[in-house]
Write an enzyme that holds these catalytic residues in place. Structure first.
Site, PDB file in Angstrom:
ATOM      1  N   GLU A 262       9.675   0.361  -6.017  1.00 58.39           N
ATOM      2  CA  GLU A 262       9.860   1.446  -6.984  1.00 58.39           C
ATOM      3  C   GLU A 262      10.973   1.113  -7.986  1.00 58.39           C
ATOM      4  OE1 GLU A 262      10.824   5.498  -5.431  1.00 58.39           O
ATOM      5  OE2 GLU A 262       8.679   5.822  -5.656  1.00 58.39           O
ATOM      6  N   HIS A 283      -0.780 -13.681  14.132  1.00 56.47           N
ATOM      7  CA  HIS A 283      -2.158 -13.765  14.600  1.00 56.47           C
ATOM      8  C   HIS A 283      -3.132 -13.034  13.673  1.00 56.47           C
ATOM      9  CE1 HIS A 283      -1.237 -15.573  18.608  1.00 56.47           C
ATOM     10  NE2 HIS A 283      -0.032 -15.135  18.250  1.00 56.47           N
ATOM     11  N   LYS A 399       0.185  12.053 -10.791  1.00 52.12           N
ATOM     12  CA  LYS A 399       0.550  13.466 -10.558  1.00 52.12           C
ATOM     13  C   LYS A 399       0.096  14.336 -11.728  1.00 52.12           C
ATOM     14  CE  LYS A 399       4.728  12.829  -7.731  1.00 52.12           C
ATOM     15  NZ  LYS A 399       6.196  12.981  -7.737  1.00 52.12           N
TER      16      LYS A 399
END
Lengths: 409, 409
Positions: A262, A283, A399
């Site tokens: 951010e 793995h 938003k």
């Protein structure tokens, strides 16, 4: 320009009186400004709450969620709830009905308290969860008793959540205006719930204060980390993989991703933050890290010693059909530490740059130090990239569209 | 060469008689080869085990761990243990003494059974955990009773674990030789533990069989996904972010990371696989995805409907101090779906390529379909990149060094 000059400029800017970026630099000095009186107040309150509930519900997202979980799992493990009271559950960090339903069911037969954490007091995930859980509380305890069980951490600078607290008479813990979400773990955001969950917050702060002193001069490991990241970024290493050989690091790495992602990821710049827990992820992602597209570097977080000495040794086996008797009597962590050494060797020999950040041990003080280390390295890194470390304009895009959709449908 | 020709070549190669890469293509037909008798055998065994224990311990790592956890959390949620018996814990997937100690403590007062899963029968994390837990079992139950509680899933082709099973008379479930770890979820590796944990494995297989039929011809969504990935990779999109608005997807994405990372990440090629859970991670990595270094694309996994209808609506509030009454009476999942729409809009308008894979709903059949979809898309993707989809030579590098260190110290 030389890196010594670049670092001097980045440092001077961060500590300058006039700041050209969003001025949210309160975290630089805040750990040193908290008084013993402040800490005592938090601890007294914590004692009351921890005795009152079986479950502490923490309602928050992003910077009001990740740091708390990071510190708790780092210091206690992901199995915290199996061994401690109060248990803790996190809500308001998604909008999944299945998830919310699960937590409500778990809380049905338990005594709960709620800490809602939102600096703006308007984050939709958090505020919707708060309505649902307030209603749940009021039906369970009535309005009056609920007031003893609901407390809020927010900016007191005129926001919706603070209005609710004033109207309902909920206890409020303040978040300083000049500290942004991803830098807020060492404020009331983290200190209050961590204290309730049995963490010695004073020691965390002491670690941060030590780091603050250590990183005042120009020649320090924090700035070195920022320089190396910048050099690698310029050499087209666009992914940083943070990795460690201990599952407790998982949420510390999630917190770290928000901090760096951010802060740096703007104006089409920044290193993409990614994390792996070894040996688990050797793995799964090990093949790629060994031999995939070489656009990444690796930052290892390791420990001089694992302080909780569980002393789990590999048992001897008479038949030895698994051929492991050569390790019988050795600690499992010893094998783990050899896997760490071998991984650094194998990855660096495949031309992956590997940075190793070595911490003494897993404890409160080292955690505080590490938090401050990453916070300051991140701000300096952003300065080197010439981006604002303390804004996040891109988060508004979805938003804005979401509220448009919600209000027109 | 046109992509229609490239896909034809990739398809023909995958279904050819002579194969130029490591021939581990058994997963292509295996779901259709399992008989009702096989399934009934697994289910009968499952019934016995699930009645016998409070906790099922699954010992495995990589392909012997991620697929099981992926399927369980996808179908039941990460809170599975709060609502189901037997509970499940995973060991042998790390070498942390703290982690192992926690699971041992949790098991102390409970009845347990253990499923150890390792194709090679030699993975060190897994085999060390098995020694520790066998000792724990034998001290708790004695050798004879332990035999009723320990069962193994492994290759029967002469390996250490199989030797132990023969010597100790443990029940063995076979893993076909021609199916590698990351492609093994729809074999006994996944089917046995999932059946014990109450999952309808027959429906998962039905979904996979449907996918197998759907992806037999050249024009199908699975191959389209492989083509788009390849085009984007060639346009310097070197990171694929898989994302979805539901926390249950977390381990499905971890499984997906191994599948693609281990299959493609070789010879300095491949797309770096990364995952995000929204809206949680919009509040941490959202800024970067919106406006950071544009070397990634986003693959969204979404659902036409969320089948578990929990019907959690936002309550109405008289005072409306949070200004959310315009959403009162709406389902939380409705808001979640609008956040999904808004995110696709915001990211694609910032020039991030967004692929949307839409599934009907969260159930066994769709899971089986999705698993086969990703498995085949991955094999085809590797063919397009001209790498072997079924080997993982890079994983040996750190192991070789580790055993050298362990044997010389």
């Amino acid at each position: 320009m030389s890196y010594s000059q670049k670092i001097k400029d980045a440092h001077d800017l961060l500590h300058s009186k006039d700041y050209c970026y969003t001025d949210k630099r309160g975290w630089l000095d805040f750990p040193a400004q908290i008084t013993d009186h402040d800490i005592k107040n938090i601890q007294n309150f914590s004692e009351i709450i921890s005795k009152k509930c079986d479950i502490l519900i923490i309602t928050g997202i992003g910077g009001s969620y990740l740091g708390i979980r990071a510190a708790l799992e780092f210091l206690k493990s992901c199995h915290y709830n199996y061994f401690n009271k109060p248990e803790v559950f996190f809500v308001g960090n998604n909008m999944s009905e299945g998830y919310i339903n699960n937590i409500l069911r778990i809380c049905e037969s338990k005594d709960i308290c709620i800490n809602i954490i939102s600096k703006s007091g308007s984050t939709i995930e958090c505020m919707m969860a708060f309505r649902i859980f307030r209603k749940f509380m009021e039906e369970k305890y009535g309005k009056s008793e609920s007031r003893e069980r609901i407390f809020c951490t927010t900016s007191t600078n005129n926001n919706n959540l603070h209005e609710i607290c004033l109207s309902e008479n909920y206890k409020v813990f303040d978040i300083p205006e000049n500290i942004g979400g991803r830098y807020s773990i060492l404020t009331n955001v983290g200190l209050v719930p961590l204290s309730i969950l049995g963490i010695d917050i004073k020691k965390i702060l002491q670690g941060a204060i030590k780091a603050r002193q250590d990183f005042m001069n120009l020649d320090n490991i924090c700035y070195k980390y920022a320089i190396i990241r910048n050099i690698l970024c310029n050499k087209n290493k666009k992914i940083e993989i943070i990795a460690g050989f201990e599952p407790r690091l998982k949420y510390l790495f999630e917190w770290w991703k928000q901090l760096f992602g951010e802060s740096e990821g703007k104006n089409k710049k920044g290193i993409f933050p990614s994390s792996l827990i070894y040996s688990t992820d050797l793995h799964s992602m090990g093949q790629f890290v060994q031999d995939g597209t070489p656009i990444f570097f690796e930052t290892m977080l390791s420990f001089k010693k694992i302080n909780q000495n569980f002393n789990i040794k590999l048992p001897y086996d008479n038949k030895n059909l698994d051929n492991l008797n050569y390790l019988a009597g050795k600690n499992i962590e010893y094998v783990n530490s050899q896997a760490f050494q071998a991984t650094v060797y194998a990855h660096s020999h495949a031309n992956t740059p590997v940075i190793n950040i070595e911490i003494d041990e897993i404890d409160e003080c080292n955690l505080g130090y590490l938090i401050y280390f990453f916070e300051k390295a991140c701000a300096i890194s952003a300065h080197l990239l010439k981006v604002d470390p303390f804004n996040q304009p891109g988060v508004e895009s979805y938003k804005t569209k979401m509220f448009e959709l919600l209000k027109n449908n």
